[in-house]
Design an enzyme around this catalytic site. Structure first.
Site, short mmCIF file in Angstrom:
data_model
loop_
_atom_site.label_atom_id
_atom_site.label_comp_id
_atom_site.label_asym_id
_atom_site.label_seq_id
_atom_site.Cartn_x
_atom_site.Cartn_y
_atom_site.Cartn_z
N GLY A 168 0.58 -1.13 -0.39
CA GLY A 168 -0.14 0.03 0.03
C GLY A 168 1.12 1.68 0.36
O GLY A 168 2.11 1.47 1.27
N ASP A 197 -0.05 1.30 8.87
CA ASP A 197 -0.31 0.05 10.28
C ASP A 197 0.83 0.05 11.57
O ASP A 197 0.37 0.06 12.41
CB ASP A 197 -0.56 -1.27 9.50
CG ASP A 197 -1.49 -1.68 8.27
OD1 ASP A 197 -1.91 -0.92 8.28
OD2 ASP A 197 -1.53 -2.46 7.81
N ARG A 205 -26.08 12.37 17.60
CA ARG A 205 -25.91 10.64 17.66
C ARG A 205 -24.76 10.23 17.63
O ARG A 205 -24.19 10.36 19.00
CB ARG A 205 -26.43 10.54 16.14
CG ARG A 205 -27.45 11.26 15.27
CD ARG A 205 -27.37 10.85 13.70
NE ARG A 205 -28.64 11.34 13.17
CZ ARG A 205 -28.81 10.92 12.08
NH1 ARG A 205 -28.35 10.91 10.79
NH2 ARG A 205 -30.17 11.76 11.63
N GLU A 246 -10.44 -1.33 11.63
CA GLU A 246 -11.00 -2.63 10.51
C GLU A 246 -10.77 -4.18 10.95
O GLU A 246 -11.63 -4.98 10.62
CB GLU A 246 -10.26 -2.44 9.09
CG GLU A 246 -8.72 -2.46 8.97
CD GLU A 246 -8.08 -2.22 7.35
OE1 GLU A 246 -9.56 -1.85 6.73
OE2 GLU A 246 -7.00 -2.73 7.54
N ARG A 284 -4.49 7.58 4.11
CA ARG A 284 -3.07 7.65 3.39
C ARG A 284 -2.58 8.25 2.21
O ARG A 284 -1.78 8.23 1.49
CB ARG A 284 -2.77 5.83 3.38
CG ARG A 284 -3.32 4.69 3.15
CD ARG A 284 -2.77 3.85 3.32
NE ARG A 284 -3.06 3.09 1.00
CZ ARG A 284 -3.12 2.08 0.88
NH1 ARG A 284 -3.59 1.51 1.60
NH2 ARG A 284 -3.09 1.33 -0.44
O1 F6P Z 1 -1.31 -2.41 5.60
C1 F6P Z 1 -2.04 -1.55 4.79
C2 F6P Z 1 -3.47 -0.96 4.23
O2 F6P Z 1 -3.36 0.17 4.61
C3 F6P Z 1 -3.91 -1.72 5.30
O3 F6P Z 1 -4.19 -0.72 7.07
C4 F6P Z 1 -4.88 -2.13 4.11
O4 F6P Z 1 -5.89 -3.24 5.63
C5 F6P Z 1 -4.63 -2.36 3.70
O5 F6P Z 1 -2.88 -1.73 3.37
C6 F6P Z 1 -5.46 -1.88 2.08
O6 F6P Z 1 -5.03 -2.32 1.15
P1 F6P Z 1 -4.89 -2.59 -0.55
O7 F6P Z 1 -4.14 -0.89 -0.81
O8 F6P Z 1 -4.64 -3.46 -1.02
O9 F6P Z 1 -7.14 -2.07 -0.47
#
Ligand code: F6P
Length: 383
Positions: A12, A155, A190, A251, A303
């Site tokens: 990522g 992460d 809410r 998540e 990100r």
């Molecule tokens: O590992 C980094 C991350 O942003 C995680 O937080 C997330 O689960 C994953 O990559 C998302 O993956 P992709 O960019 O393949 O959708």
């Protein structure tokens, strides 16, 4: 002939990658190296055609002072990225020129990578990635090819380092977005539920929840009870003079007796996409409390965009360190921040491990929020 250095970014994207690429390129060029960037993570070196006449411009580009001049101002990676794992390639991801050459799949194409790097006369490879990308860097080192690694992931869970490029920006974004989300949630009195990325580690959910002062935050390290959470949020809302409450849900959070919310096909490193626990929890909270909810998935926004000052600082420092390692002729090492200090560790140390939040020291699993016990003497990112 000049020594040749190549850089790649895998996994990522995060803000700060370009700043690292830029400083390595500049230092290396000044030192007399020729510098290249592989495109799309490990897919770049994998797809190289070993033919002097072939056009490999989709897989590798020359990096110059001019081409990197402006890149550090932006997030993402201008070299592009992928989750390609050369040691585990499915038939559909095979480079065109290798189709029909194997009997069974997935195939291990490590040997192809080594041959391609030798064909290109690359002396050392700098790999910037999370534990998946870096695990293959470790494999290359074992094969005798020189690699230096830099950890990145929002992460912040790469083993052996307190810090990975991208984490600070993700937390900064998250804190700002949660704070902004207070206005609709508060105006309508809410319960607000925010899902944040972070896969199997609670660093993003914990830091964002703690710093944005959400009422509760749910991390993957501890299974949570959604009904109990609903009761807490109802009470938090009643206690708040502005009559609303907020929870940040990772998540990767797992409800008691339930499972992680995964979907789609496994990637080449065995990971499925995460997501959905926030929405499921929101529906349950509404049912349990009778209070209207607002759900927001922060998703990729955490990100996205340009790096903050801290990520620029770490990216540049890791870049300098990586080049210093190359100059020393070292291989198989990763730049890290360990106990608050810049250092290097062997890549082999990180393989198969990942970092988790120190729940005992930082989290109250009964209250679903921070309980910071000891701070004196701990390094800046030693949380
Ligand atoms: O590992 C980094 C991350 O942003 C995680 O937080 C997330 O689960 C994953 O990559 C998302 O993956 P992709 O960019 O393949 O959708």
């Amino acid at each position: 002939m000049k020594k040749r250095l190549a850089i790649l970014t895998g996994g990522g994207d995060v803000p700060g990658l370009n700043a690292a690429i830029k400083i390595i390129t500049e230092l290396a060029i000044k030192d007399g190296y020729e510098v290249f960037g592989f495109r799309k993570g490990w897919a770049g070196p994998l797809r190289i055609l070993r033919d002097r006449e072939a056009d490999n411009s989709k897989n590798i580009v020359s990096l110059t002072m001019e081409s990197v001049r402006k890149v550090s101002r932006t997030g993402g990676t201008f070299l592009h990225s992928s989750r390609t794992n050369p040691s585990n390639v499915k038939e559909k991801y095979l480079p065109e020129h290798l189709r029909g050459k194997f009997e069974s799949y997935p195939v291990d194409l490590t040997e192809e990578i080594v041959k391609n790097l030798k064909f290109l006369e690359i002396d050392t490879l700098v790999t910037i990635g999370g534990d998946d990308t870096l695990s293959f860097a470790g494999r290359l080192d074992k094969e005798g090819f020189k690699v230096v690694a830099i950890p990145k992931t929002m992460d912040n869970d790469v083993w052996g380092t307190d810090y990975c490029i991208g984490f600070s920006t993700a937390v900064t974004r998250g804190v700002n977005l949660v704070t902004a989300f207070r206005t609709p949630v508060g105006s309508h009195e809410r319960i607000g539920i925010i899902e944040v990325m972070g896969r199997y580690a609670g660093f993003t959910a914990w830091y964002i929840g703690y710093l944005a002062e959400a009422d509760r935050f749910i991390i993957p390290e501890i299974n949570f009870n959604p009904k109990r959470l609903a009761k807490m949020l109802k009470k938090d809302r009643e206690m708040n003079p502005s009559r609303y409450s907020l929870v940040v849900v990772s998540e990767g959070a797992v409800p008691e007796g339930g499972d992680m919310h995964l979907s789609g096909e496994e990637d080449a490193y065995g990971h499925k996409k995460l997501g959905g626990i926030g929405m499921a929890t929101a529906e349950l909270i509404k049912k349990e409390t009778g209070v209207d909810v607002m759900f927001q998935n922060m998703g990729y926004l955490l990100r996205s965009g340009e790096p903050d000052a801290f990520d620029r600082m770490v990216a540049k420092t890791f870049g300098i360190m990586a080049f210093q390692q190359i100059k020393k002729g070292n291989s198989g090492v990763m730049t890290v921040i360990k106990n608050g200090k810049y250092a290097v560790v062997p890549i082999s140390d990180i393989s198969g491990k990942s970092r988790k939040l120190d729940v005992k020291r930082l989290y109250d699993p009964d209250e679903y929020r921070a309980d910071v016990k000891e701070v004196m003497g701990i390094p800046m990112f030693g949380y």
